[in-house]
Design a protein around this motif. Structure first.
Motif, PDB file in Angstrom:
ATOM      1  N   ILE A 158       0.834  -1.195   0.000  1.00  0.00           N
ATOM      2  CA  ILE A 158       0.000   0.000   0.000  1.00  0.00           C
ATOM      3  C   ILE A 158       0.873   1.250   0.000  1.00  0.00           C
ATOM      4  N   VAL A 159       0.564   2.165  -0.904  1.00  0.00           N
ATOM      5  CA  VAL A 159       1.308   3.421  -0.979  1.00  0.00           C
ATOM      6  C   VAL A 159       0.463   4.603  -0.496  1.00  0.00           C
ATOM      7  N   LYS A 160      -0.854   4.422  -0.436  1.00  0.00           N
ATOM      8  CA  LYS A 160      -1.714   5.500   0.024  1.00  0.00           C
ATOM      9  C   LYS A 160      -3.046   4.940   0.523  1.00  0.00           C
ATOM     10  N   VAL A 161      -3.534   5.530   1.606  1.00  0.00           N
ATOM     11  CA  VAL A 161      -4.855   5.201   2.138  1.00  0.00           C
ATOM     12  C   VAL A 161      -5.713   6.453   2.068  1.00  0.00           C
ATOM     13  N   ASN A 162      -6.836   6.349   1.407  1.00  0.00           N
ATOM     14  CA  ASN A 162      -7.757   7.488   1.296  1.00  0.00           C
ATOM     15  C   ASN A 162      -8.624   7.535   2.561  1.00  0.00           C
ATOM     16  N   VAL A 163      -8.103   8.211   3.578  1.00  0.00           N
ATOM     17  CA  VAL A 163      -8.776   8.198   4.878  1.00  0.00           C
ATOM     18  C   VAL A 163     -10.112   8.930   4.854  1.00  0.00           C
ATOM     19  N   ALA A 164     -10.346   9.788   3.851  1.00  0.00           N
ATOM     20  CA  ALA A 164     -11.614  10.523   3.786  1.00  0.00           C
ATOM     21  C   ALA A 164     -12.800   9.566   3.689  1.00  0.00           C
ATOM     22  N   VAL A 165     -12.605   8.441   2.998  1.00  0.00           N
ATOM     23  CA  VAL A 165     -13.672   7.447   2.881  1.00  0.00           C
ATOM     24  C   VAL A 165     -14.040   6.903   4.255  1.00  0.00           C
ATOM     25  N   ILE A 166     -13.020   6.529   5.036  1.00  0.00           N
ATOM     26  CA  ILE A 166     -13.256   5.946   6.360  1.00  0.00           C
ATOM     27  C   ILE A 166     -13.825   6.988   7.320  1.00  0.00           C
ATOM     28  N   ARG A 167     -13.267   8.176   7.301  1.00  0.00           N
ATOM     29  CA  ARG A 167     -13.714   9.204   8.253  1.00  0.00           C
ATOM     30  C   ARG A 167     -15.143   9.645   7.980  1.00  0.00           C
ATOM     31  N   SER A 168     -15.537   9.650   6.722  1.00  0.00           N
ATOM     32  CA  SER A 168     -16.925  10.022   6.416  1.00  0.00           C
ATOM     33  C   SER A 168     -17.891   8.981   6.967  1.00  0.00           C
ATOM     34  N   LEU A 169     -17.503   7.720   6.927  1.00  0.00           N
ATOM     35  CA  LEU A 169     -18.347   6.663   7.487  1.00  0.00           C
ATOM     36  C   LEU A 169     -18.379   6.741   9.015  1.00  0.00           C
ATOM     37  N   ASP A 170     -17.208   6.971   9.622  1.00  0.00           N
ATOM     38  CA  ASP A 170     -17.155   7.138  11.080  1.00  0.00           C
ATOM     39  C   ASP A 170     -18.055   8.287  11.533  1.00  0.00           C
ATOM     40  N   ALA A 171     -17.979   9.402  10.815  1.00  0.00           N
ATOM     41  CA  ALA A 171     -18.753  10.586  11.192  1.00  0.00           C
ATOM     42  C   ALA A 171     -20.250  10.327  11.104  1.00  0.00           C
ATOM     43  N   ASN A 173     -21.561   7.524  11.845  1.00  0.00           N
ATOM     44  CA  ASN A 173     -21.818   6.468  12.815  1.00  0.00           C
ATOM     45  C   ASN A 173     -21.860   5.076  12.196  1.00  0.00           C
ATOM     46  N   PHE A 174     -21.186   4.889  11.054  1.00  0.00           N
ATOM     47  CA  PHE A 174     -21.078   3.575  10.442  1.00  0.00           C
ATOM     48  C   PHE A 174     -19.746   2.921  10.815  1.00  0.00           C
ATOM     49  N   ILE A 175     -19.720   1.601  10.725  1.00  0.00           N
ATOM     50  CA  ILE A 175     -18.519   0.822  10.985  1.00  0.00           C
ATOM     51  C   ILE A 175     -17.987   0.314   9.654  1.00  0.00           C
ATOM     52  N   PRO A 176     -16.836   0.798   9.175  1.00  0.00           N
ATOM     53  CA  PRO A 176     -16.281   0.295   7.917  1.00  0.00           C
ATOM     54  C   PRO A 176     -15.754  -1.132   8.079  1.00  0.00           C
ATOM     55  N   VAL A 177     -16.122  -1.995   7.157  1.00  0.00           N
ATOM     56  CA  VAL A 177     -15.608  -3.372   7.116  1.00  0.00           C
ATOM     57  C   VAL A 177     -14.901  -3.525   5.771  1.00  0.00           C
ATOM     58  N   ILE A 178     -13.582  -3.665   5.803  1.00  0.00           N
ATOM     59  CA  ILE A 178     -12.765  -3.512   4.594  1.00  0.00           C
ATOM     60  C   ILE A 178     -12.132  -4.822   4.161  1.00  0.00           C
ATOM     61  N   ALA A 179     -12.344  -5.181   2.894  1.00  0.00           N
ATOM     62  CA  ALA A 179     -11.659  -6.319   2.276  1.00  0.00           C
ATOM     63  C   ALA A 179     -10.338  -5.822   1.698  1.00  0.00           C
ATOM     64  N   PRO A 180      -9.211  -6.492   1.988  1.00  0.00           N
ATOM     65  CA  PRO A 180      -7.890  -5.977   1.599  1.00  0.00           C
ATOM     66  C   PRO A 180      -7.519  -6.274   0.149  1.00  0.00           C
ATOM     67  N   VAL A 181      -8.306  -5.754  -0.759  1.00  0.00           N
ATOM     68  CA  VAL A 181      -7.986  -5.796  -2.193  1.00  0.00           C
ATOM     69  C   VAL A 181      -7.751  -4.351  -2.616  1.00  0.00           C
ATOM     70  N   ALA A 182      -6.566  -4.074  -3.167  1.00  0.00           N
ATOM     71  CA  ALA A 182      -6.188  -2.701  -3.498  1.00  0.00           C
ATOM     72  C   ALA A 182      -6.177  -2.501  -5.011  1.00  0.00           C
ATOM     73  N   ILE A 201      -3.660   1.114   7.339  1.00  0.00           N
ATOM     74  CA  ILE A 201      -4.864   1.897   7.619  1.00  0.00           C
ATOM     75  C   ILE A 201      -4.755   2.534   9.006  1.00  0.00           C
ATOM     76  N   ALA A 202      -4.257   1.772   9.979  1.00  0.00           N
ATOM     77  CA  ALA A 202      -4.075   2.307  11.329  1.00  0.00           C
ATOM     78  C   ALA A 202      -3.103   3.475  11.327  1.00  0.00           C
ATOM     79  N   GLU A 203      -2.016   3.357  10.569  1.00  0.00           N
ATOM     80  CA  GLU A 203      -1.056   4.455  10.455  1.00  0.00           C
ATOM     81  C   GLU A 203      -1.716   5.701   9.884  1.00  0.00           C
ATOM     82  N   ALA A 204      -2.441   5.523   8.784  1.00  0.00           N
ATOM     83  CA  ALA A 204      -3.055   6.666   8.102  1.00  0.00           C
ATOM     84  C   ALA A 204      -4.068   7.375   8.978  1.00  0.00           C
ATOM     85  N   LEU A 205      -4.730   6.621   9.845  1.00  0.00           N
ATOM     86  CA  LEU A 205      -5.745   7.191  10.734  1.00  0.00           C
ATOM     87  C   LEU A 205      -5.160   7.659  12.069  1.00  0.00           C
TER      88      LEU A 205
END
Length: 308
Positions: A158-171, A173-182, A201-205
């Motif tokens: 992985i060279v980049k994680v688009n954290v905006a996708v995850i943060r929009s779901l968190d905001a 009140n959704f729980i992201p469930v991610i399959a590791p296909v890039a 993903i943990a690093e990016a967040l």
């Protein structure tokens, strides 16, 4: 009867400082192994995730699916090979990986969490270019042999994680469930080791915790004794000495990388125990190995709230 009620109250009181401390924090949890195939453990995991969200913790689930992929590959008579814990992924294998991870497994996890009161949304790393990757070459070093760089096919780093996708779901009140296909820069698909994906993903967040569920008690020393705390220096020594085996190498290395990238705590825990996630987060002893930067003196129990 009253004693039993009192014990339940004491359990809640033990959890209270951790609930207070972790409110509003982000935990990335890699879900895999037996916890994904045993019905009772599946239920317990879904309950844990829903509860974490309800007490104010932002949970991100990254899941594997190795055993399920193996079974389908076997049915299709496609050989499975691994190099340093990485699945060698040709085009046919990549099709199976996408089918299993992004389809059946992801939807099963989402459905289960939702059934237990959570609000989960399933994603592939290709959705919204959540996970951008490039081809990975694996360096193999074995005693008595010169180092070798191995091409493992459509395996990505992985060279980049688009954290905006995850943060929009968190905001929302959704729980992201991610399959590791890039996805690559030319739209190609990459199979990413789920532990490594969770770490990135943990690093990016800038997550508070990275938690990896495994099918073992934790990291063990040469005599088979559980190491409740493991430093980054010890990780390198145990890998070189062959104490940490092929399948565990990506897990411990992604913990070290996550710590280097700013994640505060990393844990490798025994996913075969029901409610392992809650036991690790909300009790003093925990149920696995905490990987840290420094060597810390250990008693039988972890050294209080500050050590978590």
């Amino acid at each position: 009867m009253m004693e039993r009620f009192t014990e339940k109250a004491e359990v809640l009181l033990e959890a209270l400082p951790y609930i207070r401390r972790f409110n509003g924090k982000t935990f990335v949890i890699k879900y895999g192994g037996k916890a994904m195939v045993d019905a009772e453990l599946q239920e317990g995991f879904a309950e844990d995730i829903a509860l974490l969200k309800y007490v104010g913790i932002n949970v991100v689930v990254v899941h594997g699916g190795g055993p399920q992929i193996d079974r389908l590959l076997e049915k299709l008579e496609i050989e499975s090979r691994f190099v340093r814990g990485m699945r060698v992924t040709d085009e046919a294998t990549m099709d199976v990986v996408e089918m299993v991870l992004g389809g059946k497994i992801n939807k099963q996890i989402v459905t289960l969490i939702n059934r237990h009161g959570g609000h989960a949304v399933g994603l592939s790393g290709k959705d919204g270019e959540l996970l951008l990757a490039r081809k990975m070459l694996v360096r193999v070093e074995e005693p008595g042999r010169p180092p070798e760089t191995v091409d493992v096919g459509q395996v990505g780093e992985i060279v980049k994680v688009n954290v905006a996708v995850i943060r929009s779901l968190d905001a929302a009140n959704f729980i992201p469930v991610i399959a590791p296909v890039a996805v690559g820069e030319r739209g190609e698909s990459y199979n990413v080791n789920a532990d490594i994906a969770a770490g990135k993903i943990a690093e990016a967040l800038a997550a508070e915790k990275l938690i990896l569920l495994t099918d073992v008690e934790g990291i063990q020393d040469a005599s088979g004794e559980l190491l409740r705390t493991l430093s980054s220096e010890q990780v390198a020594q145990l890998i070189q000495g062959g104490v940490i085996g092929q399948g565990m190498i990506p897990k411990v290395e992604c913990c070290v990388e996550a710590l280097r990238g700013g994640v505060k705590k990393t844990h490798i825990i025994d996913g075969r125990k029901r409610h392992a996630v809650l036991l690790e987060i909300f009790t003093e002893e925990g149920v696995g190995t905490e990987v840290t930067w420094q060597v810390r003196k250990r008693a039988t129990k972890r050294s209080g709230l500050g050590a978590r």
